[in-house]
Scaffold this motif. Structure first.
Motif: not given
Lengths: 125, 597
Positions: B123, B125-132, B160
């Protein structure tokens, strides 16, 4: 959004010698700031460390949702190193270049080519 | 399906409780019993949480929710698994009769395996779970799903490391699911002191169902409880459930109601004289009958006789045996002239044999319920309930039997229980302490007398009917069960040989007495006759005497006449001047009267 350019750039390919090629895929979902940042960071890093031997494929899951399954994508953005083996995944906007380099085994060695042995995983943190 | 009715009923209840609350739309799960407890199903279009420890059946319940939705309610579903691959899952649930592959082929189900392995992911930096989200959305749209399962979403936490992001994203996910209008089931592993390890019950706050798998005395019982259900009333108890080849069955059995109907119909006990003792007609239909007695006192025979009679009159009987195998039961009952086999062949009698220790009490109850639902008997026999104590505490047994009997009474099914009394215990006490729940209580006991044991039966109580208070001797013969009068007399209560002996003795005494009377009568008659004879003889004697007297008198007169004649002859010869007159003789003196004077 702002720069519609990066939506589908089968980018910056230098068809170099087969096994040395770095095949990178960046998964995004629309042009979110995080995705844009990730792409920028990736490009910068590749230029610096993998000059001439990388290929970046950006996949927008909003356009191709079925592709998320294959690489088990959950987080966005996710960078997948398909080649060289083993497959590596880095999630996030890649702002921490150091960690990306460590993850891709680029930190210890200055030369970007080495990957032959199955390196034990570098400890995170 | 009664669920629609239920949900309407629920809506009414909810309105009355909450005043203004509009009808909460429910999404029926199709899981037996669960829809009753939740009064219609899970909250429609909202996420519900199913939590519990390892191996308690979370995944299975989730799968059943999806499968039933797709097959029974025409609501396609999506199953997102974080733990098992689709192939593994399909294989696992095939044993329950769920064919996931078929549903996938028919576009009723979409499955996705989301693999989260921490080791593979770095990991930065910034991320989100848009993939999910993208994947869920894709799966939902591919089958136009109305239901979705996330099993177990908490796996994300192990994959995560940035929990702050994760929590925010989960919150967003559940909101998104609501907006999407799909009914979601989220499973979660039980944590220490909280419902789930990561506390996702905070986000999924509409409906929380907790599953539990407890082991007591080496016997396991699965239980289910609706911890919360926002905007709806629900059963709050722990309900046992079982997982078998038909999926999950929850048992919403409670003993709150005492409003079962009371029938005045009677059914025969199978023993004529017992029926006579019970006001002449037998048991009430839908009542509970208990037979208690010591070992070998004939409880099972009574039960079998009742079963036999029920089947002969065309009723269906479900026999739960806890000690004998069906074959053994049939053989043993044949020895007292009851052939159970035709009834079994005809499908009127179902003999369900199981060891009490096979599973926990609640599971027993659930199994019995299922059998009762399927077989629809008019009579249920449990033989013996005391063995249930092996499967749980006496208090639990009591509660379980109470619920069972309530259920059966509500369905107007006659319950026949046998209970073993240990020697030395009071006869009027049942080990399972269920006597107060019983309508008709028969007591079978051995009476030891004169070197033998004999069975006796009497009715301890029988609610709502005039019944005999007499002890009857209870005889098992090759022709079945017979009830005989016991000997009641100056020598006390006698049974068996003692009774026979006593009866014989009395018979002898009676006949001896009879003979004595006759003899005396003959004697008296003889005496009377003798007296008569005597009287006749004396009378004859008297007559003879009288004749003799007459004779004498006649002779006397004759002699006097002679004497007179002689004297006058003499006087004539002497030439006397006065004639000598003979003394009075009516015959002779008359002509001589003047001469004699």
């Amino acid at each position: 959004m702002t720069r519609a350019r990066i939506k589908k750039p089968k980018t910056t390919t230098r068809p170099a010698a087969g096994s040395d090629l770095w095949d990178l895929r960046l998964y995004v979902a629309g042009l979110t700031p995080k995705s844009v940042a990730a792409f920028d960071n990736l490009k910068r890093m590749c230029k610096e460390y993998l000059k001439g031997k990388y290929r970046i494929e950006v996949i927008d899951l909003l356009l191709h949702p079925q592709l998320a399954k294959g690489d088990q994508i959950l987080a966005i953005p996710t960078l997948v190193r398909k080649l060289p083996k083993p497959i590596k995944m880095v999630i996030g906007d890649l702002s921490d270049t150091e960690r990306v380099l460590v993850a891709f085994d680029l930190r210890q060695r200055t030369a970007p080519t080495v990957h032959s042995e199955l390196t034990p995983r570098v400890s995170r943190k | 399906m009664p669920s629609a009715v239920k949900s309407r009923k629920l809506a009414r209840t909810t309105r009355t409780l909450a005043g203004t609350d509009k009808q909460l739309r429910k999404c029926p799960t199709g899981i037996t019993g669960l829809d009753q407890i939740t009064q219609g199903g899970l909250p429609w279009g909202r996420p519900a949480l199913i939590c519990g420890g390892a191996g308690c059946g979370k995944t299975l319940m989730a799968v059943e929710f999806i499968v039933r939705g797709a097959t029974q309610f025409d609501e396609p579903g999506v199953f997102i698994s974080f733990e098992e691959t689709s192939e593994e899952l399909a294989r696992n649930v095939r044993s329950l009769g769920f064919d996931l592959d078929d549903l996938i082929r028919n576009k009723k189900l979409a499955m996705d395996f989301i693999c989260v392995e921490r080791g593979e992911v770095e990991e930065t930096g910034e991320y989100d779970l848009e993939g999910l989200f993208v994947r869920l959305n894709y799966a939902i749209d591919s089958v136009k799903a109305k239901r979705i399962v996330l099993d177990t979403i908490e796996s994300l936490f192990s994959g995560l490391s940035n929990t702050a992001i994760l929590r925010a994203e989960l919150r967003r996910l559940f909101r998104w699911l609501k907006e999407k209008g799909v009914t979601a089931v989220i499973t979660g592993e039980k944590g220490d002191g909280s419902l789930t390890r990561q506390g996702i019950e905070e986000y999924v706050s509409d409906c929380v169902i907790m599953l539990d798998h407890r082991v007591h005395d080496q016997l396991s019982t699965r239980r289910l409880r609706v911890v919360k259900y926002r905007g709806s009333t629900h059963g709050t108890n722990e309900y046992p459930f079982i997982i078998d080849d038909q999926g999950i069955s929850v048992l919403p059995v409670t003993s709150v109601g005492l409003d079962h109907p009371a029938s005045t119909n009677r059914i025969s006990s199978g023993i004529e004289r017992l029926d006579t003792m019970l006001g002449g007609k037998g048991f009430f239909r839908g009542s509970s009958i208990l037979v208690t007695g010591t070992a070998g006192s004939g409880k099972t025979s009574l039960a079998a006789s009742f079963a036999h009679a029920t089947c002969q009159s065309g009723g269906k009987c479900l026999y739960f045996g806890f000690v004998e195998s069906p074959a053994q039961f049939i053989r043993n009952m044949r020895s007292i002239g009851l052939d159970m086999e035709p009834a079994i062949r005809k499908g009127l009698l179902l003999f369900h044999a199981s060891r009490p220790t096979l599973y926990g009490l609640e599971t027993h109850l659930t199994v019995m319920h299922r059998q009762i639902e399927q077989f629809k008997p008019s009579v249920v026999i449990l033989d013996p309930v005391t063995n249930m104590v092996n499967a749980g505490l006496a208090e639990d047994v009591r509660s379980m039997l109470m619920r069972l009997m309530d259920h059966l009474k509500g369905k107007q099914i006659t319950t026949f229980l046998t209970s073993l009394t240990q020697s030395g215990e009071s006869f009027e006490q049942t080990e399972a302490m269920i006597s107060s729940l019983i309508d008709t209580w028969l007591l079978v006991r051995d009476i030891e007398l004169g070197g033998e044991r004999n069975r006796c039966l009497y009715i301890l109580k029988s609610r709502g009917m005039a019944h005999s208070n007499q002890i009857r001797e209870f005889v098992l013969s090759r022709h079945g069960i017979e009830l005989l009068n016991v000997y009641l007399g100056p020598a006390g209560v006698l049974t068996g040989s003692a009774r026979l002996t006593q009866e014989a003795r009395e018979q002898a005494e009676k006949s001896a007495g009879k003979q004595g009377v006759q003899r005396r009568r003959v004697e008296a008659e003889a005496t009377g006759k003798a007296l008569d004879a005597q009287i006749a003889a004396l009378q004859a004697q008297a007559v003879a005497q009288a004749l003799a007297v007459e004779q004498l008198r006649t002779e006397e007169q004759a002699r006097q006449v002679q004497e007179l004649a002689d004297r006058s002859a003499m006087g004539r010869s002497r030439s006397a001047d006065i004639a000598i007159v003979a003394p009075s003789s009516p015959v002779i003196t008359k002509p001589l009267k003047g001469g004699h004077q």
